[in-house]
Structure formats: structure tokens, C-alpha cells
Design an enzyme around this catalytic site. Structure first.
Site, PDB file in Angstrom:
ATOM      1  CD  GLU A   1      29.338  -6.648 -38.484  1.00 18.31           C
ATOM      2  OE1 GLU A   1      29.397  -7.741 -39.121  1.00 18.31           O
ATOM      3  OE2 GLU A   1      29.976  -6.467 -37.421  1.00 18.31           O
TER       4      GLU A   1
ATOM      5  CB  CYS B   1      29.345 -14.382 -34.605  1.00 17.22           C
ATOM      6  SG  CYS B   1      30.952 -14.732 -35.154  1.00 17.22           S
TER       7      CYS B   1
ATOM      8  CB  CYS C   1      34.155 -13.109 -36.698  1.00 19.00           C
ATOM      9  SG  CYS C   1      32.811 -12.433 -37.788  1.00 19.00           S
TER      10      CYS C   1
HETATM   11  O1  FUB Z   1      34.515  -7.534 -34.546  1.00 15.24           O
HETATM   12  C1  FUB Z   1      34.837  -8.742 -34.395  1.00 15.24           C
HETATM   13  C2  FUB Z   1      33.686  -9.601 -34.998  1.00 15.24           C
HETATM   14  O2  FUB Z   1      33.749  -9.195 -36.647  1.00 15.24           O
HETATM   15  C3  FUB Z   1      32.469  -9.334 -34.741  1.00 15.24           C
HETATM   16  O3  FUB Z   1      31.831 -10.026 -33.573  1.00 15.24           O
HETATM   17  C4  FUB Z   1      31.578  -9.453 -35.836  1.00 15.24           C
HETATM   18  O4  FUB Z   1      30.295  -9.143 -35.960  1.00 15.24           O
HETATM   19  C5  FUB Z   1      32.356  -9.083 -36.806  1.00 15.24           C
HETATM   20  O5  FUB Z   1      32.110  -7.554 -37.085  1.00 15.24           O
HETATM   21 ZN    ZN Z   2      30.826 -13.584 -37.219  1.00 16.34          ZN
END
Ligand code: FUB
Ligand code: ZN
Length: 687
Positions: A355, A373, A451
Site C-alpha cells: 500500500e 486514507c 480504515c
Molecule cells: O493498518 C491500518 C490501516 O489499514 C492502514 O492505514 C491502511 O492502509 C490499511 O492497511
Molecule cells: Zn484506508
């Protein structure tokens, strides 16, 4: 707490306006905030309680209730109580039989507590704009459940309370206790500021105190730092509310320790491998922004959300302590993002693997990750940079992220969400190609790892804190929300009534109201997308770093008129971005546009923009009002060509120029895509 020898003049820095001083009335943002209030917040509450048929379960309140029962049992049994020895239950623990979950087990991702924290944060902001007794009562009950789960020592993360406290803080890198702390603080501060109720804030302080005892530079204290950042910026916020310097010191400690040698995460992995009798695994320090100390970092790398949360915390600590070396690092990391790693939609994080940010200029459109996010985190970072240096570029990027990728994360009815925000989608390819499995072709009701949706709720419902920042004698407008803003200067209170139809029209009128003349400075961002901004007022205008400043005594009824013409712009990418070669993207003001199958038929790759007819300032483009999306938007008719699709059969043939017929390519705002069913979409078009 300015550090001795600090070189930054912190007295000129600004802070976000108190949300109580703002009322948003413009059609665009009022609709968005109302969507969050009416749709997202109640839906989220149902999601936290696993009451949404067909959606992935959160287990969030289930876990809090269970942790509360464990705490009650411990209290009852006193010295007889035997705590559970830590057992790892997986990163995402799911019931063996989904129809019959075990009431006594933790479920979901190990950071599931944050579903609550983000919800309560959005609830707080929303209550400020729109008091709601029933919602507040629900929130108070939820807070009771959460606080009942806290250990007597102050620890509050249900994953370890349920699965064994002896495992706490042993896996900072991969587990998310400090991430849970950060979100808890953010939620608690918001709810406290909204309601004046401090039960959750006290719980957050107790958890932060526990962490401050555990971590630090003294002998015997842990030298670790968060695997997933956010505590850094949250602790600064806690410091600002409580004025307890301990929280700022803890934030600074986390920032200073990251990436130091010997590397904490490497050592931690060695210890854990030894304890678990397994081989030591290699640790991806880049993913955690822990390759080197933060002041030596100059490239945005690793998990994109974590990275921009870290940079936001660094900017906060720089602002609070006057630390120029930290600010310089933020500036370098900012340049790395905006010059080499930013999509034209304001998205960041080009690769699904980790990610993460990819290498410079690698910005693929169909495999893009561009997590919602991450765009939100970029807006956090931009706002914090603006607080230290009001420079147009920070505002431009914040605006780009907000109007495009942040909003594209939520359907126009507020009922479904994107986690990943690609710039090119062909549904049949997404269904057939496992390299695209992260790309969803329609928004999802909810996510097990939820998230993004609550993150949208908290940023949209606090949008005014991104639009306006202030210090004692200055109010800065970074985004042109319409509504009224009250600013108290040393000589009195000034109310600004802002009439704005952004993002569709750049004509903005600010009318001032004051009982008696008020002296102060008003600063307005002159957006980078506007080639010839104009400010009309009865006062001299001073321009610095892309902001127009007007100072003096303000009288009741005075007006300031801002004109930001927004020509339709045909953009190309730096030709180091291979994926955008011989393609163009269309923007107007802060909005990035895209073509959808619903308007243009299939095979969007066969379309080509007629750049000549388009005109330098989009003279050849029709800009039309569009009411198809339940609110007023704008659509563009762009001159172009469509190539005939080849017949099936021969895969290759001697080159000859393609047969094309003229057409109008219809474009809609990127944030509004995929609200008419599944279909192709493309931001970058052939030219
Ligand atoms: O790990 C917590 C959240 O879940 C991260 O900020 C997102 O990218 C997702 O992986
Ligand atoms: Zn997110």
C-alpha cells in the site's frame, strides 16, 4: 514548548479555527457534511455493532464489551484473578463459524478499536455543527463501554486486554497499539471539544500516561516507536488541549527515535524470533519509514498512509518546538511527493504492494493504489505545512486531494466506499486479472479493514479546520467554503460571510460584520490553478507566497471580492511518467475530470482529445451545468475523435493511420465517478 536554540519563529504560526466559530452553508460542503451526519455516522454505528446484513463485520464493539467483561471479572476476583497468557490470534481473527461467533474471543483486525475512535471523532465534529441529543446519548453509552475496557493501569487496546496483556508492546512494528492510542486521542479530543464531556479524554490521557511511562529515553524505558504512525500528531493535539508537556515530549521522542541505530524494529524482530523459536525474518524498514532518522530522510517511501501520518506529526512537532531541522525534513519529503509521486487526482501510493509509494515518477493508472486514507493523510500534512508557512502550493495540494480522491472514496449517497482510487478502470480487466484484484469496480458497503470510510467521515465533518487557520492577529482562508466564520482579534470580533459556489465558480464575495471597527489581517490563498486572480477591496493588497493579505481596521459591511477565473485546462504529465505518455487529463479549478462509460460508451482507450480544438484556455470545451448527480455539478464536452474498434482476427497488421470520427467526449468530476453502476473510467485520455 519551544526548544532552547530553536530557530523558527513559532509566534507567526497558525492553528485551525475552532469549529464552533464556523457555520458552513455553501451547497457543496453542506451537502457533504450533511451526508456524513445523516448517512455515514448512523451507518458506521451499525457497522461497529455488526448490524449491516451482507457487509464485512467490524467486531469493534463486540471486542470492547468483551474487554469490559474481562476487566469486571478481574476487579471481582481481585488477587485471585489469573490473566490470560498472550496468544497470537492472527492479524485478522475471524470466527470459525461466522454464524456462531464465540462471545469470549477477540475478532477482526488487531486495530479494530480504531473503528470506534474514528466514529466518535466524526460524531464530535458533527455535533458542533448540528447538536443532536439522541446521537450524543448513543455516543455517551459507547464511551461507557469503551472506558469500561480500560485496565486499572490505563492501558486500552482490546486486542491485548483480551488476548493477553503480557504480549503488549512486544510487536510495535506490526501490531497497532500506538496507532490505537493515536486514534483514541483524536476521537477523545474531538468529543471533548464538541460536548465539554471529558470521560473519554481522561481515558485517552490515562492511556497516554501509561505509554509515556513505558517509552522514553530513561534507563529501562522502551526505545521503540509506532509501527503505524498517528500517535505523533495525536499526542501534539493532546498537548494542545491539556497543555501537559509530557505528551509533546512523547511525540518528539517517537519522532526522534525512528530510524536510529541500532534499529528498534530489527532488534524487536530478533527478540520475538528468539522467544517464538523461529528464524529471524527480514524487516522492511522502508515500509515503516525507519530506514534512517527522520531528519535525514528526503524521499517519501513505504506505506503511504503511515508516511503522511508521520510527516504530519513531524510538522506538528516542528511547529510546537520551533525545530527547523524537522521542518526542513518535512519540506524535502513534501517536494518528493508533489514533484515525483502525486497523482493528478491528489492521490498518493502508486503500488498495491505494501500500500506504498513507488519509485519516482511511477504513477500507473489502472494498478494505482491511491488509498482514500492516504489522500486524507496528505491533506493532514498539507494543512500542517500551511500552519507553519502559508504557501500556495500546500493549499493547492490539500484542495486537490480533498475535492478529488478524498471525495471519490464515498458514493454520492454516502452509502458505499472506495478504498482504492484508480485513474483508469476497465471492469472486465479487473475481474479477469489478478494483478488488479485490489481494484474494486463498484464501491463497497463496508470493509473488514474499515480504515477509509470513517476517515472520510472525520475529515469531511471537520472540513472547516482545513479551510481556515488563525493566529492572534490573522485569519487565513485556504479553501473557499461558503458560510460564516467568526474570528476574535485583540480589538474585537469580526464575522466573515463568505458567498461561494466553489468548486464550480471562482467568484467569491466576503462580507464583513463587526459591531465596531476591528483591526486585523485577513489572508486569502490565490489558487495555483487560476492564471489571473483578482482581489477587490478598499484596502491595499500585499501578495506573498501566493496569499493575498489585507490589513487594517475592518468596518461593518465592508466587502472583499475574490475573482478566480477557472479556465478548463488540458494537462500533460512530466514525460518521466511513462504511463501518461501521449495522454492528457482535464482539470477545471481544483476539480479533476474523467470520462465514464455511461456517457461515452465502452472502449475509452479508443477516444482521443482534439488538442487543437480544445484551445489554450479550453475555448473549444463546453462547460455545462449538470444536475444528474443529485447536486449541482459541471460536465465538460471536449472535442475529440473516436477510433473504430478493429475486427477480431489478425492481432498485427502493417501500420497505417487509424480511421477516426469526430466526437464530443463527455467528462464528469472524478469524485462523482461510479455512481451510475459499473463501467469503464479514465482520467488520462489519449491525445
Ligand atoms: O493498518 C491500518 C490501516 O489499514 C492502514 O492505514 C491502511 O492502509 C490499511 O492497511
Ligand atoms: Zn484506508
Amino acid at each position: 514548548m519551544v526548544l532552547p536554540g530553536a530557530s523558527l519563529d513559532v509566534t507567526r504560526f497558525t492553528h485551525p479555527i475552532d469549529l464552533h466559530a464556523v457555520s458552513i452553508t455553501d451547497p457543496f460542503w453542506q451537502r457533504e457534511t450533511e451526508l456524513v451526519r445523516r448517512e455515514v455516522i448512523p451507518y458506521q454505528w451499525d457497522a461497529l455493532n455488526d448490524r449491516i446484513p451482507g457487509a464485512e463485520k467490524s467486531w469493534c464493539m463486540h471486542n470492547f464489551r468483551l474487554a469490559g467483561r474481562i476487566m469486571a471479572q478481574a476487579r471481582q476476583q481481585g488477587a485471585q484473578y489469573t490473566p490470560q497468557a498472550y496468544t497470537y490470534r492472527g492479524y485478522n481473527a475471524l470466527p470459525d463459524d461466522p454464524a456462531h461467533p464465540d462471545e469470549d474471543k477477540f475478532y477482526g483486525f488487531l486495530f479494530q478499536d480504531t473503528d470506534f475512535s474514528k466514529w466518535i471523532e466524526a460524531v464530535g465534529y458533527s455535533l458542533i455543527q448540528h447538536p443532536d441529543e439522541a446521537l450524543e446519548a448513543t455516543a455517551d453509552e459507547a464511551i461507557d463501554v469503551v472506558c469500561a475496557a480500560q485496565t486499572p493501569e490505563g492501558y486500552l487496546d482490546t486486542y491485548y486486554i483480551i488476548n493477553g496483556m503480557d504480549g503488549a508492546f512486544q510487536n510495535l512494528r506490526a501490531h497497532h497499539e500506538l496507532y490505537c492510542l493515536g486514534h483514541l486521542i483524536e476521537g477523545a479530543v474531538s468529543y471533548y471539544q464538541a460536548t465539554g464531556k471529558d470521560k473519554l479524554l481522561r481515558a485517552a490521557c490515562r492511556f497516554a500516561d501509561y505509554v509515556a511511562d513505558f517509552f522514553g529515553t530513561a534507563d529501562g524505558q522502551c526505545k521503540g516507536y509506532p509501527g503505524h504512525e498517528i500517535a505523533e500528531m495525536a499526542l501534539v493535539r493532546l498537548y494542545e488541549v491539556t497543555q501537559d508537556e509530557k505528551y509533546l515530549r512523547l511525540s518528539r521522542f517517537f519522532i526522534n527515535e525512528r530510524g536510529q541505530e541500532p534499529n528498534y524494529f530489527v532488534e524487536e524482530e530478533r527478540r520475538n524470533a528468539e522467544r517464538e523459536h523461529r528464524p529471524v525474518q527480514s524487516v522492511n524498514l522502508a515500509y515503516h519509514q525507519a530506514v534512517k532518522p527522520v531528519r535525514e530522510q528526503d524521499e517519501a517511501i513505504g506505506h503511504a498512509v503511515r508516511a503522511v501520518y508521520l510527516y504530519s506529526g513531524m510538522a506538528d512537532v516542528a511547529r510546537m518546538t520551533g525545530d527547523d531541522s524537522l521542518k526542513s525534513a518535512c519540506e524535502r519529503l513534501w517536494r518528493s511527493i508533489v514533484q515525483e509521486k502525486l497523482y493528478i487526482t491528489g492521490g498518493i501510493g502508486a503500488t498495491q504492494i505494501g500500500e506504498a509509494f513507488s519509485y519516482a515518477y511511477d504513477l500507473p493508472n489502472d494498478t494505482a493504489y491511491s488509498e482514500t486514507c492516504a489522500a486524507i493523510g496528505l491533506a493532514f500534512f498539507a494543512r500542517r505545512m500551511l500552519q507553519m508557512s502559508p504557501q500556495r502550493e500546500y493549499g493547492d495540494v490539500m484542495e486537490l486531494a480533498l475535492y478529488n480522491t478524498v471525495l471519490s472514496g464515498m458514493a454520492l449517497d454516502g452509502k458505499s466506499f472506495f478504498y482504492v482510487n484508480p485513474l483508469s478502470v476497465v471492469p472486465s480487466a479487473c475481474h479477469a486479472d489478478s494483478r488488479l484484484q485490489h481494484v474494486k469496480t463498484v464501491r463497497q458497503k463496508w470493509f473488514g479493514c474499515a480504515c477509509c470510510p470513517p476517515n472520510i467521515a472525520r475529515i469531511v465533518s471537520s472540513i472547516a479546520a482545513y479551510a481556515f487557520t488563525e493566529n492572534e492577529d490573522t485569519l487565513l482562508t485556504h479553501l473557499y467554503l461558503g458560510g460564516s466564520i467568526r474570528k476574535t482579534f485583540p480589538t474585537g470580533t469580526l464575522t466573515l460571510s463568505i458567498a461561494s459556489d466553489m468548486p464550480w465558480d471562482g467568484h467569491i464575495t466576503v462580507t464583513l460584520h463587526a459591531d465596531s471597527p476591528v483591526s486585523g489581517t485577513l489572508g486569502f490563498r490565490l489558487p495555483g490553478w487560476c492564471p489571473n486572480p483578482n482581489v477587490t477591496a478598499d484596502k491595499p493588497v500585499r501578495v506573498a507566497d501566493g496569499y493575498a493579505y489585507l490589513s487594517g481596521d475592518w468596518h461593518d459591511g465592508e466587502t472583499i471580492v475574490l475573482d478566480f477565473p477557472m479556465p478548463v485546462r488540458l494537462n500533460r504529465a512530466n514525460n518521466r511518467v511513462r504511463e501518461d505518455m501521449r495522454q492528457v487529463a482535464v482539470t477545471r479549478g481544483p476539480v479533476t475530470f474523467c470520462a465514464e462509460q455511461a456517457d461515452n460508451g465502452e472502449n475509452l482507450h479508443l477516444l482521443r482529445v482534439n488538442a487543437e480544438k480544445f484551445g489554450k484556455d479550453g475555448e473549444g470545451v463546453q462547460v455545462l451545468p449538470d444536475s444528474r448527480f443529485g447536486h449541482r455539478t459541471v460536465k465538460l464536452l471536449v472535442p475529440g475523435f473516436r477510433q473504430q474498434e478493429d475486427a477480431e482476427g489478425a492481432l498485427y497488421a502493417p501500420y497505417q493511420s487509424a480511421e477516426e470520427s469526430p466526437c464530443q467526449i463527455e467528462l464528469i468530476p472524478y469524485y462523482a465517478w461510479c455512481n451510475r453502476g459499473e463501467g469503464e473510467m479514465r482520467v488520462w485520455l489519449n491525445v
